[in-house]
Design a protein around this motif. Structure first.
Motif, PDB file in Angstrom:
ATOM      1  N   ASP A  51       0.835  -1.203   0.000  1.00 38.05           N
ATOM      2  CA  ASP A  51       0.000   0.000   0.000  1.00 38.05           C
ATOM      3  C   ASP A  51       0.873   1.258   0.000  1.00 38.05           C
ATOM      4  O   ASP A  51       0.593   2.223  -0.728  1.00 38.05           O
ATOM      5  N   ASP A  52       1.931   1.236   0.778  1.00 39.36           N
ATOM      6  CA  ASP A  52       2.857   2.369   0.783  1.00 39.36           C
ATOM      7  C   ASP A  52       3.538   2.514  -0.573  1.00 39.36           C
ATOM      8  O   ASP A  52       3.729   3.628  -1.077  1.00 39.36           O
ATOM      9  N   ALA A  53       3.885   1.376  -1.180  1.00 37.04           N
ATOM     10  CA  ALA A  53       4.549   1.418  -2.488  1.00 37.04           C
ATOM     11  C   ALA A  53       3.635   2.014  -3.546  1.00 37.04           C
ATOM     12  O   ALA A  53       4.068   2.822  -4.377  1.00 37.04           O
ATOM     13  N   VAL A  54       2.362   1.633  -3.524  1.00 37.26           N
ATOM     14  CA  VAL A  54       1.401   2.171  -4.496  1.00 37.26           C
ATOM     15  C   VAL A  54       1.262   3.677  -4.326  1.00 37.26           C
ATOM     16  O   VAL A  54       1.257   4.439  -5.306  1.00 37.26           O
ATOM     17  N   ALA A  55       1.167   4.122  -3.098  1.00 41.02           N
ATOM     18  CA  ALA A  55       1.016   5.557  -2.840  1.00 41.02           C
ATOM     19  C   ALA A  55       2.261   6.329  -3.272  1.00 41.02           C
ATOM     20  O   ALA A  55       2.161   7.385  -3.916  1.00 41.02           O
ATOM     21  N   GLU A  56       3.446   5.801  -2.934  1.00 43.78           N
ATOM     22  CA  GLU A  56       4.693   6.473  -3.304  1.00 43.78           C
ATOM     23  C   GLU A  56       4.855   6.538  -4.819  1.00 43.78           C
ATOM     24  O   GLU A  56       5.222   7.578  -5.378  1.00 43.78           O
ATOM     25  N   LEU A  82      -1.152  -6.562  -6.411  1.00 49.43           N
ATOM     26  CA  LEU A  82      -1.560  -5.542  -7.373  1.00 49.43           C
ATOM     27  C   LEU A  82      -2.928  -5.867  -7.961  1.00 49.43           C
ATOM     28  O   LEU A  82      -3.787  -4.981  -8.116  1.00 49.43           O
ATOM     29  N   LEU A  83      -3.144  -7.129  -8.293  1.00 52.32           N
ATOM     30  CA  LEU A  83      -4.441  -7.534  -8.832  1.00 52.32           C
ATOM     31  C   LEU A  83      -5.547  -7.312  -7.807  1.00 52.32           C
ATOM     32  O   LEU A  83      -6.645  -6.846  -8.148  1.00 52.32           O
ATOM     33  N   ALA A  84      -5.279  -7.634  -6.553  1.00 51.12           N
ATOM     34  CA  ALA A  84      -6.283  -7.478  -5.499  1.00 51.12           C
ATOM     35  C   ALA A  84      -6.641  -6.014  -5.279  1.00 51.12           C
ATOM     36  O   ALA A  84      -7.746  -5.699  -4.813  1.00 51.12           O
ATOM     37  N   ARG A  85      -5.738  -5.115  -5.626  1.00 49.58           N
ATOM     38  CA  ARG A  85      -5.974  -3.682  -5.464  1.00 49.58           C
ATOM     39  C   ARG A  85      -6.526  -3.038  -6.730  1.00 49.58           C
ATOM     40  O   ARG A  85      -6.563  -1.813  -6.832  1.00 49.58           O
ATOM     41  N   SER A 234      -2.482   2.535 -10.197  1.00 49.88           N
ATOM     42  CA  SER A 234      -2.155   3.750  -9.465  1.00 49.88           C
ATOM     43  C   SER A 234      -3.127   3.908  -8.318  1.00 49.88           C
ATOM     44  O   SER A 234      -4.180   3.258  -8.285  1.00 49.88           O
ATOM     45  N   ALA A 235      -2.779   4.758  -7.380  1.00 52.49           N
ATOM     46  CA  ALA A 235      -3.625   4.925  -6.200  1.00 52.49           C
ATOM     47  C   ALA A 235      -4.943   5.598  -6.559  1.00 52.49           C
ATOM     48  O   ALA A 235      -5.002   6.387  -7.491  1.00 52.49           O
TER      49      ALA A 235
END
Length: 235
Positions: A51-56, A82-85, A234-235
Motif C-alpha cells: 500500500d505504501d509502495a502504491v502511494a509512493e 496488485l491484482l487485489a488492489r 495507481s492509487a
C-alpha cells in the motif's frame, strides 16, 4: 551467471534512465520523464508494504504513463497484491539468455553515431509519441550503451541497444520499421549487440522479449530463464 545478476543488470539499465539516479532500494523506481509507459515505472518491490509502495509510486509518476515490473527479484506476493488492489496485468514477458560463443557483427549493421536519428527510429516502432522524442534523446545521451542500426538507402530500418553490466550484455530497443520486417533485420541487429558484448568480455547475452520477438530469439538460440509480468495500477 546467476539469475540475480541478470535481474541486477536489468535494474541498473532502467535506473540509468532516471536523471536523479535513485539509489538501489527495496522500492526501486525510475522516472525518465519520457511519456511512454515502459520508460517510467517500479522495477522491484522487496520487503516494502505494498500500500505504501502504491502511494509512493502514484505520487512519483504523476502526469506520466508508467507500469510495474514484477519479476523474481520482487516479493512473491506483489503480483497478486496488485491484482487485489484493482491492477491490470498488461503482459508476461520471458527473460531470455544465450551463450556468446560465435557472434560477430553482421554485414549491413553498423554503430549508430547520431543519437537523435537512432531514437527517432526506435520511437516509431516503440510508439513513443513525437513530443517524447527530445526527452528520450536527452536521456539516451547520458546512457553508457552501444547502439546498432541496420540501414536501407541510408535510412535506419532496424535498431538494437547493448547495455553491459554485471558481466552480461542485455539487449534493448530491438525493432524493425514496418515494411522491412521478416527480412532478418531484427536478428542482425540483435547479433551485432551480442557480438559487442562478447568483444568486451561478456559470455552471456540476455533480453526481455515481446510476444512478437520471442520466436525470432528462440531461432537464434535464446532460452527462457524467468518471466517478467507487467502491471498498471495507481492509487
Amino acid at each position: 551467471m546467476t539469475l540475480e545478476s541478470l535481474l541486477a543488470a536489468h535494474l541498473a539499465y532502467l535506473l540509468s534512465w532516471d536523471p536523479d539516479r535513485p539509489e538501489d532500494s527495496d522500492l526501486a523506481m525510475y522516472r525518465s520523464g519520457v511519456p511512454h509507459w515502459t520508460l517510467n515505472g517500479v522495477v522491484r518491490v522487496r520487503d516494502h508494504d505494498l500500500d505504501d509502495a502504491v502511494a509512493e509510486a502514484s505520487s512519483h509518476f504523476a502526469g506520466l504513463p508508467w507500469l510495474w515490473w514484477v519479476g523474481p527479484d520482487s516479493d512473491a506476493s506483489v503480483a497478486d497484491g496488485l491484482l487485489a488492489r484493482g491492477g491490470t496485468e498488461l503482459a508476461r514477458l520471458p527473460v531470455m539468455t544465450i551463450a556468446l560463443d560465435t557472434f560477430v557483427v553482421p554485414d549491413g549493421v553498423s554503430v549508430a553515431e547520431d543519437v537523435a536519428e537512432f531514437v527517432t527510429a526506435y520511437a516509431a516502432v516503440s510508439e513513443i509519441r513525437p513530443e517524447g522524442v527530445p526527452v528520450a534523446v536527452e536521456r539516451e545521451l547520458s546512457l553508457d550503451v552501444l547502439r546498432f542500426a541496420a540501414r536501407v538507402d541510408g535510412r535506419i530500418v532496424g535498431t538494437a541497444e547493448a547495455w553491459i553490466s554485471h558481466d552480461v550484455v542485455t539487449v534493448y530497443f530491438v525493432g524493425t520499421q514496418p515494411g522491412f520486417r521478416r527480412q532478418g533485420i531484427g536478428t542482425a541487429v540483435t547479433a551485432a549487440a551480442l557480438a559487442a558484448g562478447r568483444e568486451r568480455g561478456c559470455r552471456l547475452g540476455a533480453l526481455t522479449s515481446s510476444a512478437m520477438g520471442e520466436p525470432v530469439y528462440r531461432r537464434m538460440g535464446f532460452e527462457t530463464v524467468a518471466e517478467m509480468r507487467l502491471f498498471s495500477l495507481s492509487a
